[in-house]
Design a protein around this motif. Structure first.
Motif, short mmCIF file in Angstrom:
data_model
loop_
_atom_site.label_atom_id
_atom_site.label_comp_id
_atom_site.label_asym_id
_atom_site.label_seq_id
_atom_site.Cartn_x
_atom_site.Cartn_y
_atom_site.Cartn_z
N UNK A 1 0.79 -1.24 0.00
CA UNK A 1 0.00 0.00 0.00
C UNK A 1 0.82 1.28 0.00
N UNK A 2 2.12 1.20 0.23
CA UNK A 2 2.97 2.38 0.11
C UNK A 2 3.52 2.40 -1.31
N UNK A 3 3.19 3.44 -2.07
CA UNK A 3 3.54 3.47 -3.48
C UNK A 3 5.05 3.40 -3.71
N UNK A 4 5.82 4.05 -2.86
CA UNK A 4 7.28 4.03 -3.02
C UNK A 4 7.84 2.64 -2.76
N UNK A 5 7.38 1.99 -1.69
CA UNK A 5 7.86 0.64 -1.36
C UNK A 5 7.40 -0.36 -2.42
N UNK A 6 6.17 -0.19 -2.92
CA UNK A 6 5.68 -1.12 -3.93
C UNK A 6 6.46 -1.00 -5.23
N UNK A 7 6.76 0.23 -5.65
CA UNK A 7 7.54 0.40 -6.88
C UNK A 7 8.92 -0.24 -6.74
N UNK A 8 9.54 -0.07 -5.58
CA UNK A 8 10.86 -0.67 -5.36
C UNK A 8 10.77 -2.20 -5.40
N UNK A 9 9.76 -2.75 -4.77
CA UNK A 9 9.55 -4.20 -4.80
C UNK A 9 9.31 -4.68 -6.22
N UNK A 10 8.47 -3.96 -6.95
CA UNK A 10 8.13 -4.36 -8.32
C UNK A 10 9.36 -4.37 -9.22
N UNK A 11 10.21 -3.36 -9.10
CA UNK A 11 11.42 -3.31 -9.93
C UNK A 11 12.37 -4.44 -9.57
N UNK A 12 12.46 -4.74 -8.29
CA UNK A 12 13.36 -5.82 -7.84
C UNK A 12 12.93 -7.16 -8.40
N UNK A 13 11.62 -7.36 -8.57
CA UNK A 13 11.10 -8.66 -9.00
C UNK A 13 10.59 -8.68 -10.43
N UNK A 14 10.93 -7.65 -11.19
CA UNK A 14 10.63 -7.65 -12.61
C UNK A 14 9.17 -7.48 -12.96
N UNK A 15 8.40 -6.79 -12.11
CA UNK A 15 7.00 -6.54 -12.42
C UNK A 15 6.88 -5.29 -13.28
N UNK A 16 5.85 -5.24 -14.10
CA UNK A 16 5.67 -4.12 -15.01
C UNK A 16 4.99 -2.96 -14.27
N UNK A 17 5.74 -1.89 -14.02
CA UNK A 17 5.22 -0.69 -13.37
C UNK A 17 5.79 0.54 -14.07
N UNK A 18 5.18 1.70 -13.91
CA UNK A 18 5.75 2.92 -14.48
C UNK A 18 7.13 3.20 -13.89
N UNK A 19 7.98 3.86 -14.68
CA UNK A 19 9.33 4.19 -14.22
C UNK A 19 9.29 5.29 -13.18
N UNK A 20 10.03 5.10 -12.11
CA UNK A 20 10.15 6.12 -11.07
C UNK A 20 11.24 7.10 -11.48
N UNK A 21 10.99 8.37 -11.26
CA UNK A 21 11.90 9.43 -11.66
C UNK A 21 12.54 10.03 -10.41
#
Length: 382
Positions: free
Chosen positions: A101-121
């Motif tokens: 539920x934390x957008x920052x933590x979820x994006x970091x998790x998604x990138x670590x595990x190869x999930x398709x998410x928008x790029x963080x700037x």
């Protein structure tokens, strides 16, 4: 009689409350607003700020509830996840809840595990990814969001300040603004796979960041669905999610998709009724089962397919509401008023006038209804 605590008093949790009551449980509800729907109607209302973890631990220790059930907002699920140490069922740990539920933590998790998410700037003024979207990391319902185009770079700091204002931790995330159609994938996990799943097309007519119009999609492209499924199941495996609902919003464009938000609580604005009315699937029963330490068997259900459109009547600016004039004939499946004539109703997402469920038999007529609602021609507010 087993004693259940439903952690939410908003009208969206009414189907959960009613199902628990009809199933023979002694149902209590808790929340900090005595004017909420369930606070007013439930005889066992407990006035408590459920974001207060210590107070919630004291409450469940004193009352000795057999089960706790989250309602229809992220804070509710977080409050319940914080009670996992008190041996309640069907809930992820507080740490897992934070990642989801934390957008920052979820994006970091998604990138670590190869999930398709928008790029963080990280440094938006030194790169060429435009437009950008600025979001609070822990807000909901589109609150505090802004889209910044290349020509509006001078507004970026204002957007950051706005997002931080809506965040409990004064933190925001900046990422690429991906364009496409918004959908939700609402599914029930069991033993690492989907027991049932639904795709819903979603639109925001009064506020582009807030879903107010939606319907079930029965013919979503299978190839795209397989990719979405794979990412969600990978996430569930890596996080060791408990059995139960996993609700994911994603944006799709041609052959690409991006996961936007994930939650494990029941979606609001009677999303459950949309699924149940459109398909016959017992969404609330499936949602509640894990929290009651029960299994739910979707394969025993016979699905129907009915064209139902859900629309939250709201407005883009604050105004006094007096009446609704419908400009076309409708077969209304249900209408839930959320304000009274003479009320000053805030702009979306802070105010809502009513919740409409419309039913259409013929497919072409359903498509026509969709367009009328999306263009906001179906009614006039006075």
């Amino acid at each position: 009689m087993p004693k259940v605590l439903l952690v939410d008093t908003n009208f969206s949790s009414t189907p959960i409350h009613d199902y628990l009551l009809q199933s023979g449980y002694d149902v209590y509800v808790c929340g900090g607003n005595p004017l909420d729907s369930l606070a007013k109607s439930c005889k066992n209302y407990i006035n408590i700020d459920y974001s207060d973890t210590e107070a919630m631990h004291a409450l469940v220790k004193t009352m000795k509830f057999d089960f706790v059930v989250p309602g229809c907002n992220d804070r509710s699920y977080r409050a319940c996840a914080n009670l996992v140490g008190d041996m309640y069922f069907g809930l992820d740990s507080a740490e897992t809840e934070q990642i989801i539920n934390n957008k920052e933590l979820f994006r970091a998790f998604a990138l670590e595990h190869g999930l398709s998410v928008p790029r963080v700037v990280a440094s938006p003024l030194t790169q060429d990814i435009w437009p950008l979207i600025v979001k609070p990391v822990d807000a909901y319902s589109g609150r505090g969001m802004s889209i910044i185009s290349t020509s509006e770079q001078h507004k970026l700091q204002n957007a950051i300040t706005k997002a931080e204002t809506f965040s409990n931790t004064n933190t925001c995330i900046i990422e690429e603004f991906v364009q496409g159609q918004l959908y939700s994938h609402s599914a029930f996990l069991r033993n690492g796979d989907f027991q049932a799943e639904f795709i819903v097309e979603e639109h925001g007519t009064a506020n582009p960041f807030v879903v107010d119009t939606s319907w079930v999609v029965h013919d979503f492209p299978e190839k795209m669905l397989e990719k979405v499924r794979a990412d969600i199941l990978r996430m569930a495996k890596e996080l060791r999610l408990t059995d139960g609902l996993i609700h994911t919003q994603f944006i799709a464009n041609d052959s690409s998709f991006w996961l936007i938000e994930v939650t494990r609580r029941c979606p609001g604005d009677l999303y459950s009724k949309l699924i149940e009315s459109s398909t016959g699937f017992k969404y609330i029963e499936a949602y509640v089962a894990p929290f009651l330490n029960q299994n739910f068997f979707a394969d025993k259900q016979k699905h129907q397919y009915v064209n139902i459109l859900r629309h939250t009547i709201s407005q883009s600016e604050e105004k006094i509401f007096n009446s609704i004039q419908f400009n076309t004939q409708l077969r209304i499946n249900a209408y839930i008023p959320l304000c009274m004539p003479g009320d000053r109703v805030k702009a979306s997402p802070f105010g809502r006038i009513g919740l409409l469920f419309a039913q259409v038999s013929e497919q072409q007529a359903f498509l026509a209804l969709q367009q009328k609602v999306l263009s906001r021609d179906i009614y006039t507010l006075h």
